[in-house]
Design a protein around this motif. Structure first.
Motif, PDB file in Angstrom:
ATOM      1  N   ARG A 187       0.770  -1.310   0.115  1.00 41.10           N
ATOM      2  CA  ARG A 187       0.142  -0.058  -0.162  1.00 41.10           C
ATOM      3  C   ARG A 187       0.892   1.373  -0.038  1.00 41.10           C
ATOM      4  O   ARG A 187       0.428   2.185  -0.643  1.00 41.10           O
ATOM      5  CB  ARG A 187      -0.904   0.049   1.350  1.00 41.10           C
ATOM      6  N   ASN A 188       2.031   1.149   0.813  1.00 41.55           N
ATOM      7  CA  ASN A 188       2.934   2.432   0.777  1.00 41.55           C
ATOM      8  C   ASN A 188       3.411   2.632  -0.657  1.00 41.55           C
ATOM      9  O   ASN A 188       3.528   3.796  -1.092  1.00 41.55           O
ATOM     10  CB  ASN A 188       3.833   2.159   1.805  1.00 41.55           C
ATOM     11  N   GLN A 189       4.028   1.524  -1.227  1.00 40.68           N
ATOM     12  CA  GLN A 189       4.348   1.679  -2.582  1.00 40.68           C
ATOM     13  C   GLN A 189       3.210   2.333  -3.650  1.00 40.68           C
ATOM     14  O   GLN A 189       3.787   3.270  -4.334  1.00 40.68           O
ATOM     15  CB  GLN A 189       4.842   0.355  -3.108  1.00 40.68           C
ATOM     16  N   ILE A 190       2.104   1.731  -3.495  1.00 37.93           N
ATOM     17  CA  ILE A 190       1.301   2.459  -4.462  1.00 37.93           C
ATOM     18  C   ILE A 190       0.980   3.888  -3.984  1.00 37.93           C
ATOM     19  O   ILE A 190       0.569   4.549  -4.826  1.00 37.93           O
ATOM     20  CB  ILE A 190      -0.250   1.509  -4.236  1.00 37.93           C
ATOM     21  N   LEU A 191       1.061   4.339  -2.670  1.00 40.81           N
ATOM     22  CA  LEU A 191       0.740   5.701  -2.251  1.00 40.81           C
ATOM     23  C   LEU A 191       1.755   6.382  -2.833  1.00 40.81           C
ATOM     24  O   LEU A 191       1.757   7.421  -3.458  1.00 40.81           O
ATOM     25  CB  LEU A 191       0.682   5.622  -0.662  1.00 40.81           C
ATOM     26  N   HIS A 192       2.910   6.129  -2.845  1.00 39.08           N
ATOM     27  CA  HIS A 192       4.154   6.949  -3.430  1.00 39.08           C
ATOM     28  C   HIS A 192       4.079   6.911  -4.913  1.00 39.08           C
ATOM     29  O   HIS A 192       4.273   7.957  -5.459  1.00 39.08           O
ATOM     30  CB  HIS A 192       5.564   6.344  -3.006  1.00 39.08           C
ATOM     31  N   LEU A 193       3.463   5.848  -5.718  1.00 36.82           N
ATOM     32  CA  LEU A 193       3.518   6.068  -6.836  1.00 36.82           C
ATOM     33  C   LEU A 193       2.286   7.068  -7.333  1.00 36.82           C
ATOM     34  O   LEU A 193       2.669   7.872  -8.333  1.00 36.82           O
ATOM     35  CB  LEU A 193       2.988   4.583  -7.719  1.00 36.82           C
ATOM     36  N   CYS A 194       1.332   7.101  -6.390  1.00 39.16           N
ATOM     37  CA  CYS A 194       0.156   7.917  -6.845  1.00 39.16           C
ATOM     38  C   CYS A 194       0.635   9.381  -6.355  1.00 39.16           C
ATOM     39  O   CYS A 194       0.247  10.325  -7.035  1.00 39.16           O
ATOM     40  CB  CYS A 194      -1.095   7.513  -5.852  1.00 39.16           C
ATOM     41  N   MET A 195       1.432   9.681  -5.472  1.00 41.23           N
ATOM     42  CA  MET A 195       2.009  10.890  -5.012  1.00 41.23           C
ATOM     43  C   MET A 195       2.825  11.475  -6.270  1.00 41.23           C
ATOM     44  O   MET A 195       2.602  12.639  -6.407  1.00 41.23           O
ATOM     45  CB  MET A 195       2.858  10.840  -3.650  1.00 41.23           C
ATOM     46  N   ASP A 196       3.539  10.790  -6.822  1.00 40.90           N
ATOM     47  CA  ASP A 196       4.371  10.949  -8.050  1.00 40.90           C
ATOM     48  C   ASP A 196       3.463  11.516  -8.939  1.00 40.90           C
ATOM     49  O   ASP A 196       3.860  12.451  -9.861  1.00 40.90           O
ATOM     50  CB  ASP A 196       5.283   9.884  -8.499  1.00 40.90           C
ATOM     51  N   GLU A 197       2.196  11.141  -9.151  1.00 45.24           N
ATOM     52  CA  GLU A 197       1.294  11.742 -10.149  1.00 45.24           C
ATOM     53  C   GLU A 197       0.770  13.136  -9.972  1.00 45.24           C
ATOM     54  O   GLU A 197       0.147  13.602 -10.869  1.00 45.24           O
ATOM     55  CB  GLU A 197       0.150  10.793 -10.543  1.00 45.24           C
ATOM     56  N   LEU A 198       0.803  13.355  -8.702  1.00 45.49           N
ATOM     57  CA  LEU A 198       0.274  14.859  -8.201  1.00 45.49           C
ATOM     58  C   LEU A 198       0.795  16.016  -8.842  1.00 45.49           C
ATOM     59  O   LEU A 198       2.158  15.886  -9.113  1.00 45.49           O
ATOM     60  CB  LEU A 198       0.181  14.809  -6.567  1.00 45.49           C
ATOM     61  N   TYR A 255      -6.221  20.525   0.681  1.00 43.90           N
ATOM     62  CA  TYR A 255      -7.305  20.006   0.474  1.00 43.90           C
ATOM     63  C   TYR A 255      -7.549  19.394  -0.984  1.00 43.90           C
ATOM     64  O   TYR A 255      -7.906  18.123  -1.244  1.00 43.90           O
ATOM     65  CB  TYR A 255      -8.548  20.886   0.494  1.00 43.90           C
ATOM     66  N   ARG A 256      -7.147  20.146  -2.120  1.00 45.23           N
ATOM     67  CA  ARG A 256      -7.056  19.536  -3.529  1.00 45.23           C
ATOM     68  C   ARG A 256      -6.140  18.499  -3.502  1.00 45.23           C
ATOM     69  O   ARG A 256      -6.626  17.369  -4.461  1.00 45.23           O
ATOM     70  CB  ARG A 256      -6.818  20.748  -4.325  1.00 45.23           C
ATOM     71  N   GLY A 257      -4.995  18.327  -3.020  1.00 42.98           N
ATOM     72  CA  GLY A 257      -4.045  17.364  -3.091  1.00 42.98           C
ATOM     73  C   GLY A 257      -4.865  15.909  -2.497  1.00 42.98           C
ATOM     74  O   GLY A 257      -4.657  14.829  -3.191  1.00 42.98           O
ATOM     75  N   LYS A 258      -5.575  16.420  -1.535  1.00 46.09           N
ATOM     76  CA  LYS A 258      -5.891  14.933  -0.799  1.00 46.09           C
ATOM     77  C   LYS A 258      -7.231  14.465  -1.790  1.00 46.09           C
ATOM     78  O   LYS A 258      -7.369  13.044  -1.881  1.00 46.09           O
ATOM     79  CB  LYS A 258      -6.519  15.214   0.561  1.00 46.09           C
ATOM     80  N   GLU A 259      -7.812  15.283  -2.347  1.00 49.40           N
ATOM     81  CA  GLU A 259      -8.990  14.939  -3.185  1.00 49.40           C
ATOM     82  C   GLU A 259      -8.451  14.130  -4.415  1.00 49.40           C
ATOM     83  O   GLU A 259      -8.980  13.103  -4.865  1.00 49.40           O
ATOM     84  CB  GLU A 259      -9.948  16.309  -3.733  1.00 49.40           C
ATOM     85  N   ARG A 260      -7.461  14.474  -5.230  1.00 49.55           N
ATOM     86  CA  ARG A 260      -6.828  14.005  -6.133  1.00 49.55           C
ATOM     87  C   ARG A 260      -6.190  12.614  -5.821  1.00 49.55           C
ATOM     88  O   ARG A 260      -6.231  11.563  -6.496  1.00 49.55           O
ATOM     89  CB  ARG A 260      -5.654  14.915  -6.783  1.00 49.55           C
ATOM     90  N   LEU A 261      -5.323  12.781  -4.836  1.00 46.73           N
ATOM     91  CA  LEU A 261      -4.762  11.586  -4.398  1.00 46.73           C
ATOM     92  C   LEU A 261      -5.771  10.378  -3.913  1.00 46.73           C
ATOM     93  O   LEU A 261      -5.484   9.261  -4.228  1.00 46.73           O
ATOM     94  CB  LEU A 261      -3.937  11.817  -2.984  1.00 46.73           C
ATOM     95  N   ARG A 262      -6.907  10.671  -3.305  1.00 42.77           N
ATOM     96  CA  ARG A 262      -7.936   9.729  -3.237  1.00 42.77           C
ATOM     97  C   ARG A 262      -8.332   9.208  -4.412  1.00 42.77           C
ATOM     98  O   ARG A 262      -8.810   8.055  -4.518  1.00 42.77           O
ATOM     99  CB  ARG A 262      -9.123  10.490  -2.427  1.00 42.77           C
ATOM    100  N   GLY A 263      -8.627   9.749  -5.216  1.00 49.37           N
ATOM    101  CA  GLY A 263      -9.267   9.437  -6.630  1.00 49.37           C
ATOM    102  C   GLY A 263      -8.174   8.438  -7.114  1.00 49.37           C
ATOM    103  O   GLY A 263      -8.431   7.431  -7.779  1.00 49.37           O
ATOM    104  N   LEU A 278      -5.805   6.859  -5.575  1.00 50.68           N
ATOM    105  CA  LEU A 278      -5.552   5.362  -5.053  1.00 50.68           C
ATOM    106  C   LEU A 278      -6.915   4.419  -5.149  1.00 50.68           C
ATOM    107  O   LEU A 278      -6.686   3.356  -5.296  1.00 50.68           O
ATOM    108  CB  LEU A 278      -5.588   5.808  -3.352  1.00 50.68           C
ATOM    109  N   GLN A 279      -8.029   5.189  -5.211  1.00 50.50           N
ATOM    110  CA  GLN A 279      -9.317   4.543  -5.672  1.00 50.50           C
ATOM    111  C   GLN A 279      -9.160   3.898  -7.061  1.00 50.50           C
ATOM    112  O   GLN A 279      -9.526   2.646  -7.171  1.00 50.50           O
ATOM    113  CB  GLN A 279     -10.440   5.233  -5.603  1.00 50.50           C
ATOM    114  N   ARG A 280      -8.505   4.221  -7.862  1.00 47.79           N
ATOM    115  CA  ARG A 280      -7.951   3.855  -9.355  1.00 47.79           C
ATOM    116  C   ARG A 280      -7.412   2.596  -9.124  1.00 47.79           C
ATOM    117  O   ARG A 280      -7.554   1.570  -9.913  1.00 47.79           O
ATOM    118  CB  ARG A 280      -7.529   4.892  -9.982  1.00 47.79           C
ATOM    119  N   GLU A 281      -6.189   2.800  -8.287  1.00 44.99           N
ATOM    120  CA  GLU A 281      -5.407   1.552  -7.842  1.00 44.99           C
ATOM    121  C   GLU A 281      -6.086   0.443  -7.052  1.00 44.99           C
ATOM    122  O   GLU A 281      -5.488  -0.364  -6.451  1.00 44.99           O
ATOM    123  CB  GLU A 281      -4.311   2.188  -7.271  1.00 44.99           C
TER     124      GLU A 281
END
Length: 114
Positions: free
Chosen positions: A46-57, A94-102, A104-107
């Protein structure tokens, strides 16, 4: 100005660094080791997925989230490091969390805190 920002950022980051190191081999001697090891592996994935998603922000969203969540900075501290206002940091988080949530859900990670 840039050097000041970088130096301040490094100083604030240095304050919050702490690592706990342990071996998964040490855990296999425990009675419920298999369950614990599985949970650690799941958390690592899950942490690896989180970091990959963070890179997309967007880089500003990523930095604001990193400073406030991973480094534990207040919005005021993050604002100083990023040369932004507290209001801008609030909006970026706020916007970063919303985008990150989307992302992560995609993953397939759907149990994300709001």
């Amino acid at each position: 100005a840039y050097l000041y920002k970088a130096a301040r950022h490094m100083a604030l980051r240095h304050k919050s660094r702490r690592r706990i190191i342990f071996s998964l081999d040490d855990l296999t001697r425990e009675p419920e080791a298999q369950t614990l090891v599985e949970e650690i592996v799941r958390t690592k994935e899950r942490n690896q997925i989180l970091h990959l998603c963070m890179d997309e922000l967007n880089s500003d969203y990523r930095e604001a989230l990193y400073l406030t969540y991973f480094e534990g900075m207040s919005y005021q501290q993050a604002a100083e490091v990023m040369w932004k206002s507290v209001k801008q940091i609030t909006n970026m988080v706020y916007r970063g969390k919303e985008r990150l949530r989307g992302l992560l859900q995609r993953e397939g990670i759907t149990d994300v805190e709001k």
